[in-house]
Design a protein around this motif. Structure first.
Motif, PDB file in Angstrom:
ATOM      1  N   ILE A  43       0.855  -1.190   0.000  1.00 50.84           N
ATOM      2  CA  ILE A  43       0.000   0.000   0.000  1.00 50.84           C
ATOM      3  C   ILE A  43       0.885   1.232   0.000  1.00 50.84           C
ATOM      4  O   ILE A  43       1.847   1.316   0.769  1.00 50.84           O
ATOM      5  CB  ILE A  43      -0.903   0.021   1.246  1.00 50.84           C
ATOM      6  CG1 ILE A  43      -1.831  -1.174   1.249  1.00 50.84           C
ATOM      7  CG2 ILE A  43      -1.694   1.311   1.319  1.00 50.84           C
ATOM      8  CD1 ILE A  43      -2.634  -1.304   2.521  1.00 50.84           C
ATOM      9  N   SER A  47      -1.452   7.473   0.258  1.00 48.51           N
ATOM     10  CA  SER A  47      -2.801   7.447  -0.324  1.00 48.51           C
ATOM     11  C   SER A  47      -3.641   6.246   0.113  1.00 48.51           C
ATOM     12  O   SER A  47      -4.848   6.246  -0.058  1.00 48.51           O
ATOM     13  CB  SER A  47      -2.703   7.424  -1.854  1.00 48.51           C
ATOM     14  OG  SER A  47      -2.150   6.195  -2.287  1.00 48.51           O
ATOM     15  N   LYS A  49      -3.459   3.446  -1.357  1.00 51.90           N
ATOM     16  CA  LYS A  49      -3.794   2.731  -2.595  1.00 51.90           C
ATOM     17  C   LYS A  49      -2.753   1.667  -2.927  1.00 51.90           C
ATOM     18  O   LYS A  49      -1.596   1.752  -2.522  1.00 51.90           O
ATOM     19  CB  LYS A  49      -3.898   3.701  -3.764  1.00 51.90           C
ATOM     20  CG  LYS A  49      -5.059   4.661  -3.633  1.00 51.90           C
ATOM     21  CD  LYS A  49      -5.109   5.614  -4.811  1.00 51.90           C
ATOM     22  CE  LYS A  49      -6.273   6.589  -4.644  1.00 51.90           C
ATOM     23  NZ  LYS A  49      -6.271   7.601  -5.694  1.00 51.90           N
ATOM     24  N   LYS A 104      -6.463  -0.051  -9.966  1.00 58.49           N
ATOM     25  CA  LYS A 104      -6.165   0.649  -8.715  1.00 58.49           C
ATOM     26  C   LYS A 104      -7.229   0.347  -7.666  1.00 58.49           C
ATOM     27  O   LYS A 104      -8.418   0.308  -7.963  1.00 58.49           O
ATOM     28  CB  LYS A 104      -6.128   2.161  -8.934  1.00 58.49           C
ATOM     29  CG  LYS A 104      -4.950   2.632  -9.737  1.00 58.49           C
ATOM     30  CD  LYS A 104      -3.790   2.848  -8.837  1.00 58.49           C
ATOM     31  CE  LYS A 104      -2.642   3.485  -9.614  1.00 58.49           C
ATOM     32  NZ  LYS A 104      -1.412   3.392  -8.901  1.00 58.49           N
ATOM     33  N   LYS A 106      -8.021   0.908  -3.175  1.00 52.09           N
ATOM     34  CA  LYS A 106      -7.689   1.649  -1.959  1.00 52.09           C
ATOM     35  C   LYS A 106      -8.124   0.828  -0.751  1.00 52.09           C
ATOM     36  O   LYS A 106      -9.187   0.208  -0.771  1.00 52.09           O
ATOM     37  CB  LYS A 106      -8.410   2.997  -1.951  1.00 52.09           C
ATOM     38  CG  LYS A 106      -8.091   3.845  -0.729  1.00 52.09           C
ATOM     39  CD  LYS A 106      -8.756   5.205  -0.834  1.00 52.09           C
ATOM     40  CE  LYS A 106      -8.532   6.016   0.412  1.00 52.09           C
ATOM     41  NZ  LYS A 106      -7.318   6.775   0.415  1.00 52.09           N
ATOM     42  N   VAL A 119     -11.092   1.898  -7.062  1.00 54.71           N
ATOM     43  CA  VAL A 119     -11.013   3.343  -7.235  1.00 54.71           C
ATOM     44  C   VAL A 119     -12.025   3.827  -8.269  1.00 54.71           C
ATOM     45  O   VAL A 119     -12.608   4.894  -8.116  1.00 54.71           O
ATOM     46  CB  VAL A 119      -9.571   3.755  -7.610  1.00 54.71           C
ATOM     47  CG1 VAL A 119      -9.488   5.220  -7.990  1.00 54.71           C
ATOM     48  CG2 VAL A 119      -8.623   3.449  -6.454  1.00 54.71           C
TER      49      VAL A 119
END
Length: 143
Positions: A43, A47, A49, A104, A106, A119
């Motif tokens: 990660i 962010s 992400k 992507k 998160k 995302v």
């Protein structure tokens, strides 16, 4: 991913290689043995992400698959087949020259529960927080 990738790629790597007896595929986030395939992204600390490269997912075959996400503080675990079935689709696929096709996600924390959120459309799936102790006790026996 921003930051020092070399440093983050080493976090808890010894659990995969020494404890679980897995081999790293080249310089990727893939670890494997005869029976198991582990996708091991990190990660981005600023962010929350992480991304999933399509070419890494394409290497997943008939072995038992695991998604094990690393941070500097904890590990998150989900069966890879569940992650693929519920979170991977053509809509959230992006392209860039460095990572090629990727998606992507998160990590979202809500009242001590952890989720992966796409995302692109905000779909979420719960993911399990695991400690090194749990990995040593529970996952080691399956490898």
């Amino acid at each position: 991913m921003s930051g020092n990738h070399t440093a983050t790629s080493e976090i808890n790597k010894d659990i995969l290689t020494n404890l679980l007896g897995l081999n790293q595929y080249k310089n990727t986030t893939i670890f494997y043995n005869e029976k198991h395939f582990v996708l091991y992204p990190s990660i981005d600390s600023s962010s929350g992400k992480f991304d999933s490269r399509e070419e890494n997912l394409d290497r997943y075959t008939s072995r038992k698959g695991h998604l094990l996400i690393r941070t500097s503080d904890f590990l998150l675990y989900l069966p890879l087949t569940k992650f693929i079935r519920e979170m991977i689709n053509e809509v959230n696929k992006k392209y860039n020259s460095k990572s090629r096709f990727h998606r992507k996600f998160k990590i979202v924390i809500d009242t001590n529960k952890f989720y992966i959120r796409r995302v692109t459309d905000k779909k979420v799936i719960a993911i399990n927080h695991v400690s090194e102790k749990v990995i040593r006790r529970d996952l080691k026996s399956t490898f």
